[in-house]
Design a protein around this motif. Structure first.
Motif, PDB file in Angstrom:
ATOM      1  N   ALA A   1       0.836  -1.200   0.000  1.00  0.00           N
ATOM      2  CA  ALA A   1       0.000   0.000   0.000  1.00  0.00           C
ATOM      3  C   ALA A   1       0.873   1.253   0.000  1.00  0.00           C
ATOM      4  O   ALA A   1       0.601   2.219  -0.724  1.00  0.00           O
ATOM      5  CB  ALA A   1      -0.927  -0.001   1.210  1.00  0.00           C
ATOM      6  N   GLY A   2       1.940   1.232   0.797  1.00  0.00           N
ATOM      7  CA  GLY A   2       2.857   2.374   0.838  1.00  0.00           C
ATOM      8  C   GLY A   2       3.554   2.599  -0.493  1.00  0.00           C
ATOM      9  O   GLY A   2       3.741   3.747  -0.927  1.00  0.00           O
ATOM     10  N   LEU A   3       3.945   1.517  -1.161  1.00  0.00           N
ATOM     11  CA  LEU A   3       4.604   1.643  -2.464  1.00  0.00           C
ATOM     12  C   LEU A   3       3.668   2.260  -3.501  1.00  0.00           C
ATOM     13  O   LEU A   3       4.088   3.080  -4.321  1.00  0.00           O
ATOM     14  CB  LEU A   3       5.084   0.272  -2.945  1.00  0.00           C
ATOM     15  N   LEU A   4       2.395   1.854  -3.466  1.00  0.00           N
ATOM     16  CA  LEU A   4       1.434   2.410  -4.418  1.00  0.00           C
ATOM     17  C   LEU A   4       1.237   3.900  -4.180  1.00  0.00           C
ATOM     18  O   LEU A   4       1.205   4.697  -5.133  1.00  0.00           O
ATOM     19  CB  LEU A   4       0.103   1.667  -4.306  1.00  0.00           C
ATOM     20  N   VAL A   5       1.120   4.296  -2.917  1.00  0.00           N
ATOM     21  CA  VAL A   5       1.002   5.724  -2.599  1.00  0.00           C
ATOM     22  C   VAL A   5       2.261   6.469  -3.036  1.00  0.00           C
ATOM     23  O   VAL A   5       2.194   7.579  -3.580  1.00  0.00           O
ATOM     24  CB  VAL A   5       0.747   5.914  -1.087  1.00  0.00           C
ATOM     25  N   LEU A   6       3.434   5.844  -2.809  1.00  0.00           N
ATOM     26  CA  LEU A   6       4.695   6.465  -3.214  1.00  0.00           C
ATOM     27  C   LEU A   6       4.742   6.678  -4.725  1.00  0.00           C
ATOM     28  O   LEU A   6       5.150   7.749  -5.203  1.00  0.00           O
ATOM     29  CB  LEU A   6       5.864   5.589  -2.769  1.00  0.00           C
ATOM     30  N   ILE A   7       4.330   5.669  -5.485  1.00  0.00           N
ATOM     31  CA  ILE A   7       4.345   5.783  -6.946  1.00  0.00           C
ATOM     32  C   ILE A   7       3.441   6.916  -7.408  1.00  0.00           C
ATOM     33  O   ILE A   7       3.817   7.746  -8.249  1.00  0.00           O
ATOM     34  CB  ILE A   7       3.916   4.452  -7.591  1.00  0.00           C
ATOM     35  N   ILE A   8       2.232   6.977  -6.853  1.00  0.00           N
ATOM     36  CA  ILE A   8       1.304   8.049  -7.235  1.00  0.00           C
ATOM     37  C   ILE A   8       1.878   9.405  -6.870  1.00  0.00           C
ATOM     38  O   ILE A   8       1.830  10.363  -7.659  1.00  0.00           O
ATOM     39  CB  ILE A   8      -0.069   7.825  -6.567  1.00  0.00           C
ATOM     40  N   GLY A   9       2.451   9.503  -5.670  1.00  0.00           N
ATOM     41  CA  GLY A   9       3.044  10.766  -5.233  1.00  0.00           C
ATOM     42  C   GLY A   9       4.199  11.193  -6.120  1.00  0.00           C
ATOM     43  O   GLY A   9       4.316  12.375  -6.492  1.00  0.00           O
ATOM     44  N   LEU A  10       5.057  10.244  -6.483  1.00  0.00           N
ATOM     45  CA  LEU A  10       6.195  10.562  -7.342  1.00  0.00           C
ATOM     46  C   LEU A  10       5.746  11.034  -8.716  1.00  0.00           C
ATOM     47  O   LEU A  10       6.276  12.009  -9.265  1.00  0.00           O
ATOM     48  CB  LEU A  10       7.098   9.338  -7.483  1.00  0.00           C
ATOM     49  N   LEU A  11       4.766  10.341  -9.269  1.00  0.00           N
ATOM     50  CA  LEU A  11       4.299  10.716 -10.602  1.00  0.00           C
ATOM     51  C   LEU A  11       3.603  12.078 -10.583  1.00  0.00           C
ATOM     52  O   LEU A  11       3.767  12.879 -11.515  1.00  0.00           O
ATOM     53  CB  LEU A  11       3.354   9.639 -11.142  1.00  0.00           C
ATOM     54  N   LEU A  12       2.840  12.355  -9.530  1.00  0.00           N
ATOM     55  CA  LEU A  12       2.231  13.676  -9.404  1.00  0.00           C
ATOM     56  C   LEU A  12       3.293  14.756  -9.269  1.00  0.00           C
ATOM     57  O   LEU A  12       3.184  15.840  -9.862  1.00  0.00           O
ATOM     58  CB  LEU A  12       1.290  13.705  -8.195  1.00  0.00           C
ATOM     59  N   LEU A  13       4.345  14.452  -8.492  1.00  0.00           N
ATOM     60  CA  LEU A  13       5.457  15.391  -8.352  1.00  0.00           C
ATOM     61  C   LEU A  13       6.097  15.669  -9.703  1.00  0.00           C
ATOM     62  O   LEU A  13       6.408  16.818 -10.046  1.00  0.00           O
ATOM     63  CB  LEU A  13       6.490  14.830  -7.375  1.00  0.00           C
ATOM     64  N   GLY A  14       6.291  14.600 -10.492  1.00  0.00           N
ATOM     65  CA  GLY A  14       6.872  14.777 -11.813  1.00  0.00           C
ATOM     66  C   GLY A  14       5.996  15.613 -12.725  1.00  0.00           C
ATOM     67  O   GLY A  14       6.500  16.463 -13.478  1.00  0.00           O
ATOM     68  N   VAL A  15       4.677  15.369 -12.679  1.00  0.00           N
ATOM     69  CA  VAL A  15       3.750  16.134 -13.513  1.00  0.00           C
ATOM     70  C   VAL A  15       3.774  17.614 -13.133  1.00  0.00           C
ATOM     71  O   VAL A  15       3.861  18.505 -14.003  1.00  0.00           O
ATOM     72  CB  VAL A  15       2.321  15.563 -13.381  1.00  0.00           C
ATOM     73  N   VAL A  16       3.699  17.903 -11.837  1.00  0.00           N
ATOM     74  CA  VAL A  16       3.681  19.300 -11.382  1.00  0.00           C
ATOM     75  C   VAL A  16       4.985  20.002 -11.738  1.00  0.00           C
ATOM     76  O   VAL A  16       4.991  21.128 -12.239  1.00  0.00           O
ATOM     77  CB  VAL A  16       3.417  19.358  -9.856  1.00  0.00           C
ATOM     78  N   SER A  17       6.095  19.328 -11.488  1.00  0.00           N
ATOM     79  CA  SER A  17       7.393  19.961 -11.758  1.00  0.00           C
ATOM     80  C   SER A  17       7.594  20.205 -13.254  1.00  0.00           C
ATOM     81  O   SER A  17       8.177  21.212 -13.649  1.00  0.00           O
ATOM     82  CB  SER A  17       8.528  19.097 -11.207  1.00  0.00           C
ATOM     83  N   ARG A  18       7.073  19.288 -14.086  1.00  0.00           N
ATOM     84  CA  ARG A  18       7.292  19.409 -15.526  1.00  0.00           C
ATOM     85  C   ARG A  18       6.358  20.436 -16.155  1.00  0.00           C
ATOM     86  O   ARG A  18       6.779  21.269 -16.960  1.00  0.00           O
ATOM     87  CB  ARG A  18       7.100  18.047 -16.191  1.00  0.00           C
ATOM     88  N   TYR A  19       5.067  20.373 -15.802  1.00  0.00           N
ATOM     89  CA  TYR A  19       4.085  21.198 -16.503  1.00  0.00           C
ATOM     90  C   TYR A  19       3.791  22.527 -15.814  1.00  0.00           C
ATOM     91  O   TYR A  19       3.334  23.471 -16.460  1.00  0.00           O
ATOM     92  CB  TYR A  19       2.780  20.422 -16.688  1.00  0.00           C
ATOM     93  N   VAL A  20       4.036  22.612 -14.505  1.00  0.00           N
ATOM     94  CA  VAL A  20       3.762  23.856 -13.783  1.00  0.00           C
ATOM     95  C   VAL A  20       5.018  24.713 -13.673  1.00  0.00           C
ATOM     96  O   VAL A  20       5.000  25.915 -13.944  1.00  0.00           O
ATOM     97  CB  VAL A  20       3.180  23.560 -12.385  1.00  0.00           C
ATOM     98  N   PHE A  21       6.128  24.074 -13.281  1.00  0.00           N
ATOM     99  CA  PHE A  21       7.360  24.831 -13.055  1.00  0.00           C
ATOM    100  C   PHE A  21       8.392  24.654 -14.167  1.00  0.00           C
ATOM    101  O   PHE A  21       9.456  25.270 -14.119  1.00  0.00           O
ATOM    102  CB  PHE A  21       7.984  24.416 -11.715  1.00  0.00           C
TER     103      PHE A  21
END
Length: 623
Positions: A36-56
């Motif tokens: 469960a923690g790994l799945l949350v980590l994956i989602i968090g990492l991918l969201l971080l990547g999306v925000v950093s790439r498309y927002v900043f």
């Protein structure tokens, strides 16, 4: 896939008739928590990547690498959890018809075959992990062993769980008999090994067809059927080390494209838990329910739209059937007609994004997922029209007494409630199809959107329920990814024999050119869909068939639509298609009763498939 978990979304139904006792909280609870923690980590990492790439506009280079680490561990731990929960996909048709005294020995044999494959893979997996110590990751610069160590750990965990199950759930005579069969077969193949090496491609028939087929019939999980067939083939007929199989499994389970699979599985769970799917059904019912055949249109339209959110046939059917069947029965629909509509409607909707089948197909065949998502909407619409026309004709005797058009206030109210859910499938298709973001990036945004909307508008999800959904997602994803890994290893073994080249020469030389090849493709994938379900059939055959299609000038996306549609028709075709039995289980109708009614709808789907195959423009005009 199979049964329905009331609390955690879709679960594969091809479980054994009597599930073995769970392994125990001492080991499984920590594994479930880590998964469960790994799945949350994956989602968090991918969201971080999306925000950093498309927002900043500042891409973080290590995000994909860390996500890849977590993904392989999630796949292997999830596969172990799936064994503990008896949720690996398997074929139980024969088990359900053999006499009850035979079922125990069959289950013992299935468990020992699974254990044999895992035991054979353990040492090569350890060696593979040790060899990867000398390979360092590009961004973080750490040994790749830390990532691939998930494979031997997962194999060892699955082996322990399987052996404990075998002891707990089987009688000693059954275990000894099954062990004797496995040992005698292994010994005979070892003694005959020199002769087998001289048989050439006949070994494909012996090991990759007959042995795999026998294991399927004996309820060995599909992933381990592919695995044991491949290991036996390489061990007894070649000098290729089993070490290679581990590498192919790693390749099959590690593609970054596949990161979206567990996230879309979780999205289906969120859909079930929040009631977003039911909101769509209620809106369509208020809009169309008063016309003749209107409830059939609502059922088909709901499957079309709900599929665009969940990506899961199980979730689709389980959401739609309870909401619509009572009213349809009141209007005079027969039980068998409801199952026919439900099963073929689910088959029709499987090309609607975010279809997990399309994502996997794009990964293994190298086809643009954006193109598949764009084309999938159109193809589903073609099939939807065919089913709707047939449903209207068959509903000519429907009782409309007491049926009234819903007031505008009701229509407006249900539309307001359903609007946030209705937006999601079109958002997913437009964002991926427009090249704005990848399917993986969109999956994380869609999950976050569904969770937030669910909390604000649909009652939310409790923490305990959300945790159960994470664990269930890990288990289902692990079962899917294990199939992908072993199927890719089996496909690799096939290509090494030269069989792929001979198959290509045969098919390209067929009289009739590409049309004959398309006809053969439809037959092959309908048959495979009956037996193997979607994902294993695609991973096994796509690497062989797509290069042939390309050599004949067939567009990749066009061919993909034909493959997926044919496979789904096979999945719902009795008496073997496992999707048909799933629909019967959800609708609580006897398969024998429903079998006759499904054929007209299957023929309508087949007619639509023929049109799709012969007119490439349906698949390609929006590309």
């Amino acid at each position: 896939m199979s049964a329905i978990s009331e609390n955690a979304g879709p679960m594969p139904p091809q479980a054994l008739t009597v599930a073995p006792t769970r392994f125990g909280a001492m080991l499984m609870k920590p594994l479930e928590a880590v998964s469960a923690g790994l799945l949350v980590l994956i989602i968090g990492l991918l969201l971080l990547g999306v925000v950093s790439r498309y927002v900043f506009s500042l891409p973080i280079v290590w995000v994909d690498e860390v996500a890849s680490f977590a993904f392989l561990w999630l796949a292997m731990l999830g596969s172990a959890i799936a064994i503990d929960r008896n949720e690996h996909l398997r074929l139980t048709l024969l088990l359900n018809i053999v006499p009850r005294p035979v079922r125990g020995p069959m289950q013992a044999f299935a468990l020992l075959v699974t254990a044999t494959f895992l035991a054979a893979m353990l040492q090569p997996a350890i060696e593979y992990a040790m060899e990867e110590w000398y390979i360092h990751t590009p961004a973080l610069g750490i040994p790749n062993t830390f990532r691939v160590a998930a494979i031997p750990f997962g194999i060892a965990t699955m082996l322990v769980i399987t052996l404990v199950y075998a002891v707990r759930s089987s009688t000693m005579p059954a275990l000894l008999g099954a062990a004797a069969i496995v040992a005698v077969a292994g010994g005979a193949f070892w003694l005959l090994s020199p002769a087998l090496m001289g048989l050439g491609n006949l070994n494909i028939l012996i090991f990759l067809v007959a042995m795999v087929g026998l294991c399927l019939a004996a309820t060995v999980p599909i992933a381990f059927c592919f695995g044991i067939g491949t290991v036996a083939f390489l061990t007894f007929t070649t000098h290729v080390p089993i070490f290679i199989v581990v590498g192919r499994m790693d390749e099959g389970m590690s593609s970054l494209i596949l990161l979206s699979v567990p996230i879309f599985v979780l999205l289906g769970c969120v859909l079930d838990a929040t009631g977003m799917g039911k909101a769509i059904v209620d809106f369509l019912a208020s809009l169309l329910g008063h016309v003749r055949a209107g409830m059939s249109y609502v059922l088909l339209g709901s499957l079309f739209l709900v599929s665009g959110i969940s990506g899961s046939k199980v979730s689709d059917m389980a959401t739609v059937a309870p909401a619509l069947f009572p009213e349809m029965k009141r209007r005079g629909y027969k039980h068998k007609e409801l199952i026919a509509l439900l099963s073929t409607g689910a088959a029709m909707a499987d090309t609607v994004p975010p279809s997990i089948v399309l994502i996997v197909l794009g990964s293994v065949a190298g086809v643009s997922i954006a193109g598949l998502f764009t084309s999938g909407f159109v193809i589903a619409m073609v099939l939807l029209v065919g089913l709707a026309v047939l449903a209207r004709w068959r509903a000519r005797g429907e009782s409309m007494s007491g049926v009234r058009c819903a007031p505008l206030s009701t229509i407006w109210g249900t539309m307001v409630i359903a609007a946030p859910a209705l937006v999601l499938p079109f958002l997913i298709r437009s964002v991926v199809g427009g090249g704005i973001a990848t399917a993986t990036e969109v999956s994380t945004i869609a999950v976050l959107y569904a969770i937030v909307i669910g909390i604000v508008l649909y009652g939310g999800i409790g923490l305990r329920k959300f945790y159960d959904m994470l664990v269930e997602t890990a288990a289902l994803s692990g079962a899917i990814l294990m199939i992908l890994g072993t199927a890719l290893a089996m496909a690799w073994a096939l290509t090494q024999t030269g069989f792929a080249q001979k198959l290509a020469l045969f098919m390209t030389g067929l009289p009739g050119g590409w049309i004959a090849f398309m006809a053969l493709t439809i037959v092959v994938f309908m048959l495979l869909g009956c037996v193997l379900e979607g994902l294993p059939a695609i991973v096994l055959m796509a690497p062989l068939m797509f290069p042939i299609a390309k050599s004949l000038g067939i567009n990749d996306v066009h061919y993909a639509m034909v493959v997926v549609t044919a496979m789904n028709i096979g999945l719902m075709t009795p008496p073997i298609g496992i999707g048909f039995y799933l629909a019967c289980k959800i609708g609580n109708v006897s398969p024998d009763e429903a079998m006759g009614a499904v054929w007209p709808y299957l023929l309508a789907l087949l007619a639509g498939l023929i049109v799709i195959a012969l007119v490439p423009g349906f698949s390609t005009f929006l590309l």
